[in-house]
Design a protein around this motif. Structure first.
Motif, PDB file in Angstrom:
ATOM      1  N   ALA A  72       0.845  -1.195   0.000  1.00  0.00           N
ATOM      2  CA  ALA A  72       0.000   0.000   0.000  1.00  0.00           C
ATOM      3  C   ALA A  72       0.872   1.233   0.000  1.00  0.00           C
ATOM      4  N   ARG A  73       1.654   1.389  -1.045  1.00  0.00           N
ATOM      5  CA  ARG A  73       2.601   2.494  -1.095  1.00  0.00           C
ATOM      6  C   ARG A  73       1.894   3.816  -1.380  1.00  0.00           C
ATOM      7  N   SER A  74       2.435   4.864  -0.833  1.00  0.00           N
ATOM      8  CA  SER A  74       1.944   6.199  -1.106  1.00  0.00           C
ATOM      9  C   SER A  74       3.014   6.957  -1.862  1.00  0.00           C
ATOM     10  N   PRO A  75       2.668   7.685  -2.916  1.00  0.00           N
ATOM     11  CA  PRO A  75       3.688   8.435  -3.653  1.00  0.00           C
ATOM     12  C   PRO A  75       4.309   9.548  -2.841  1.00  0.00           C
ATOM     13  N   HIS A  76       3.680   9.930  -1.719  1.00  0.00           N
ATOM     14  CA  HIS A  76       4.223  11.006  -0.892  1.00  0.00           C
ATOM     15  C   HIS A  76       5.248  10.490   0.111  1.00  0.00           C
ATOM     16  N   GLN A  77       5.339   9.174   0.260  1.00  0.00           N
ATOM     17  CA  GLN A  77       6.337   8.615   1.173  1.00  0.00           C
ATOM     18  C   GLN A  77       7.682   8.539   0.466  1.00  0.00           C
ATOM     19  N   LEU A  78       8.773   8.856   1.176  1.00  0.00           N
ATOM     20  CA  LEU A  78      10.107   8.707   0.590  1.00  0.00           C
ATOM     21  C   LEU A  78      10.475   7.251   0.471  1.00  0.00           C
ATOM     22  N   LEU A  79      10.434   6.536   1.585  1.00  0.00           N
ATOM     23  CA  LEU A  79      10.781   5.114   1.555  1.00  0.00           C
ATOM     24  C   LEU A  79      10.029   4.427   2.665  1.00  0.00           C
ATOM     25  N   CYS A 108      28.894   3.006  -0.429  1.00  0.00           N
ATOM     26  CA  CYS A 108      28.727   1.716  -1.099  1.00  0.00           C
ATOM     27  C   CYS A 108      27.634   0.907  -0.430  1.00  0.00           C
ATOM     28  N   GLY A 109      26.832   0.216  -1.246  1.00  0.00           N
ATOM     29  CA  GLY A 109      25.771  -0.635  -0.724  1.00  0.00           C
ATOM     30  C   GLY A 109      26.316  -1.934  -0.163  1.00  0.00           C
ATOM     31  N   PRO A 110      25.445  -2.750   0.435  1.00  0.00           N
ATOM     32  CA  PRO A 110      23.996  -2.520   0.484  1.00  0.00           C
ATOM     33  C   PRO A 110      23.614  -1.444   1.492  1.00  0.00           C
ATOM     34  N   TYR A 111      22.480  -0.801   1.252  1.00  0.00           N
ATOM     35  CA  TYR A 111      22.030   0.304   2.083  1.00  0.00           C
ATOM     36  C   TYR A 111      20.990  -0.158   3.097  1.00  0.00           C
ATOM     37  N   THR A 112      20.996  -1.448   3.377  1.00  0.00           N
ATOM     38  CA  THR A 112      20.208  -2.022   4.461  1.00  0.00           C
ATOM     39  C   THR A 112      21.157  -2.792   5.362  1.00  0.00           C
ATOM     40  N   THR A 167      14.830  -2.254   6.093  1.00  0.00           N
ATOM     41  CA  THR A 167      14.221  -0.940   6.310  1.00  0.00           C
ATOM     42  C   THR A 167      15.004   0.216   5.702  1.00  0.00           C
ATOM     43  N   PHE A 168      16.176  -0.002   5.139  1.00  0.00           N
ATOM     44  CA  PHE A 168      16.960   1.049   4.483  1.00  0.00           C
ATOM     45  C   PHE A 168      17.297   2.211   5.426  1.00  0.00           C
ATOM     46  N   ASP A 169      17.460   1.922   6.710  1.00  0.00           N
ATOM     47  CA  ASP A 169      17.834   2.982   7.649  1.00  0.00           C
ATOM     48  C   ASP A 169      19.177   3.620   7.311  1.00  0.00           C
ATOM     49  N   PRO A 170      20.227   2.838   6.938  1.00  0.00           N
ATOM     50  CA  PRO A 170      21.491   3.479   6.559  1.00  0.00           C
ATOM     51  C   PRO A 170      21.349   4.425   5.367  1.00  0.00           C
ATOM     52  N   LEU A 171      20.479   4.082   4.419  1.00  0.00           N
ATOM     53  CA  LEU A 171      20.280   4.962   3.265  1.00  0.00           C
ATOM     54  C   LEU A 171      19.658   6.288   3.690  1.00  0.00           C
TER      55      LEU A 171
END
Length: 606
Positions: free
Chosen positions: A141-148, A348-352, A358-362
């Motif tokens: 249920a993604r929202s286009p207003h959410q970054l990630l 350098c990745g990975p960015y999780t 959750t991509f917190d490092p990114l």
């Protein structure tokens, strides 16, 4: 679906079967129920009657045909349709057919697990039926207003505990250089920057067809590499001529060839062979005795010129190993911009983290970019790591391509206010991208006009010029790969990293190892075009599983030029673990228009 009773009767007449009107009506009903046309139903019915030795068509025969054949085939059709459409609805079903679907899926799950690497905490996928639908948390249920929003593509996106509680935020782990007056904040792309991708003869800009190479084509590429480097060494050291490998000689001879191993095992000082070039030695091989060499550093695929004694034509006793010659540096011109100081951020990745998606490092990295506003950000893949546990277990509810696009959009939109130029370098571990080396750039066709000026998608590997300063960029862990294969003997204090990085420059290739590691699929025709060094870079960046370091290379060869810096970092995927990774800051400036001064700092995110 319209079914003709007359066509059914005609099809059965071909095989000499007669049927009553009631039987014909039942056949029409079965055709509609099971989605069969007249010809297909007649063929399957004839096959059934032949195998069960039934001579006439009766209602009892049709009931047996439906129960023993058609209903079982329908259950398989439901299972296949569920894979294609992503749900379990395919017509009427009963408890028996549902149980059959569950048993078939469990069998396939067991079979697939036997071919995959076991992972910690592996779990079976939840089987969904109309009676037990997916919960709201597991539905995208993604929202286009959410970054990630990790919950939009992962049903088990829990925050990483170790990363959020780390105590070394922003800690400097290593630094190099002492440039005077260096500011650790960039201009955010407001100053004039000249960014060019260098290539020989041109850089890789789009996808290409692979998996079509033939062994003679690979042989031709390797032969060309031997001949080109041999010609440079011959001219540099004023060698008169190369001798054939298998011709006995009582005097010392000079041979050109490529280092190889005499078996499938790891190279050692007893298993070294020299594979000669095509022109002088017709590609023949000879064992090499290294006992007379005081210093050497060798790896499979290395092009060398050796001097030694070959009295029998069956073994070369090497007495001298000619040192390789690097390419010249890039000579800046007026198009390369001015000599103002600029700042480059490298990540350098990975960015999780390994325990979460959750991509917190990114998100922390985006915060740093907005805070420091570097002129250029070089971001290496993988952005969605193929070796992440949740990716390997197929736990994401969105496609890999969708997750990557969401990640890319997050970076671009999240750093728009900083104005920084973004350079995206793919990785062979990007699960959605083409796993071939050299790797074409990412594709992103929906960039906004305001973002196109500051976003650059480059290939892997890539040579980039920023205001006349050249960067050698590769996300492949060639330090680890070559370090596992290199053998050496040295009376000095040279370390392995320095030797490997020197090999990269003198072999003039981003991946000189042959044969490559098993997880590196090389297309050699494109490798010859796009994975060679066009110039010696001023700064070489190579993420690795090995410990981070910053080194100066080839001092003696560049006394009049900018000394090239080797930056291994930020650490590659494995060390990131669950505690977070590092980022690198590289401020560069010109002094009096002569030598470039560089300062490099590696520090923890935060």
């Amino acid at each position: 679906m319209a079914v003709s009773a007359q066509l059914l009767v005609e099809e059965l007449h071909i095989f000499g079967l007669e049927c009553e009107e009631a039987v014909t009506e039942k056949l029409v009903e079965l055709c509609i129920l099971y989605g069969q046309n007249e010809e297909g139903m007649a063929s399957e019915l004839i096959a059934f009657c032949t195998s069960t030795r039934k001579d006439c068509l009766t209602l009892e025969t049709l009931n047996s045909f439906e129960h023993e054949f058609l209903s079982k085939r329908l259950s398989r059709t439901w299972h296949g349709a569920s894979k294609d459409r992503g749900h379990r609805h395919a017509g009427p079903r009963d408890i028996v057919s549902i149980q059959e679907l569950i048993e078939v899926e469990e069998e396939e799950e067991t079979l697939l697990n036997s071919y995959t690497t076991p992972s910690k905490g592996s779990q079976k996928r939840t089987i969904t039926t109309p009676e037990t639908p997916l919960t709201k948390r597991s539905v995208s249920a993604r929202s286009p207003h959410q970054l990630l929003s990790p919950s939009s593509f992962s049903p088990s996106a829990t925050p990483p505990q170790k990363y959020s509680s780390r105590s070394n935020r922003g800690e400097v782990v290593t630094s190099f250089g002492s440039a005077q007056g260096v500011s650790w904040s960039g201009s955010g792309g407001t100053s004039h920057l000249s960014l060019k991708v260098l290539g020989h003869p041109e850089p890789l800009t789009r996808s290409y067809k692979y998996m079509f190479q033939k062994l003679p084509d690979i042989r031709e590429v390797l032969t060309c590499k031997i001949e080109e480097l041999g010609s440079e060494l011959k001219e540099h050291y004023k060698i008169e001529a190369f001798a054939p490998i298998l011709v006995p000689a009582q005097e010392p001879v000079t041979l050109l060839g490529q280092i190889g191993c005499d078996s499938n095992g790891k190279l050692n000082h007893k298993s070294v062979i020299l594979e000669g070039d095509l022109e002088h030695s017709s590609g023949t091989q000879i064992p090499v005795d290294l006992s007379e060499l005081k210093e050497y550093s060798l790896f499979p695929g290395q092009v060398v010129v050796m001097e030694g004694i070959n009295t029998t034509g069956r073994k070369l006793v090497a007495t001298r190993l000619y040192e390789g010659v690097p390419l010249p540096f890039h000579q800046p011109n007026e198009e390369d911009g001015d000599s103002e100081q600029f700042m480059v951020l490298v990540a350098c990745g990975p960015y999780t983290t390994s325990d979460s998606i959750t991509f917190d490092p990114l998100l922390d990295l985006i915060t740093i970019i907005n805070r420091d506003r570097p002129d250029v950000c070089i971001l290496f893949g993988p952005f969605l790591d193929a070796k992440h546990e949740q990716v390997e277990s197929c736990l994401l509810t969105s496609s890999f391509e969708d997750v990557f696009k969401q990640c890319l959009r997050t970076i671009i939109e999240g750093t728009r206010s900083s104005g920084s130029h973004l350079i995206f370098v793919p990785s062979l571990r990007d699960v959605h991208h083409e796993p071939v080396y050299p790797q074409p750039p990412f594709s992103c066709s929906d960039l906004l006009r305001e973002d196109k000026k500051r976003v650059r998608l480059v290939s892997e590997p890539c040579t980039l010029s920023i205001n006349g300063v050249t960067f050698g960029l590769t996300s492949t862990d060639l330090l680890f790969h070559m370090g596992a294969e290199e053998i050496s003997s040295s009376s000095g204090t040279s370390d392995r990293f320095s030797r490997i990085l020197k090999h990269i420059l003198t072999q003039r290739s981003y991946y000189p190892l042959y044969p490559p590691q098993e997880d590196v699929a090389i297309d050699y025709e494109n490798f010859y075009l796009y994975a060679q060094l066009p110039v010696t870079p001023d700064v070489f960046i190579a993420p690795s599983e090995l410990r981070y370091f910053v080194k100066v290379g080839l001092n003696s060869a560049i006394s009049q030029q900018c000394q090239n810096q080797f930056l291994s970092g930020p650490p590659a995927p494995t060390p990131l673990g669950s505690a977070g990774g590092d980022s690198g800051l590289v401020p560069l400036q010109e002094r009096g228009g002569e030598n470039k001064s560089v300062r490099i700092v590696l520090n923890h995110l935060g």
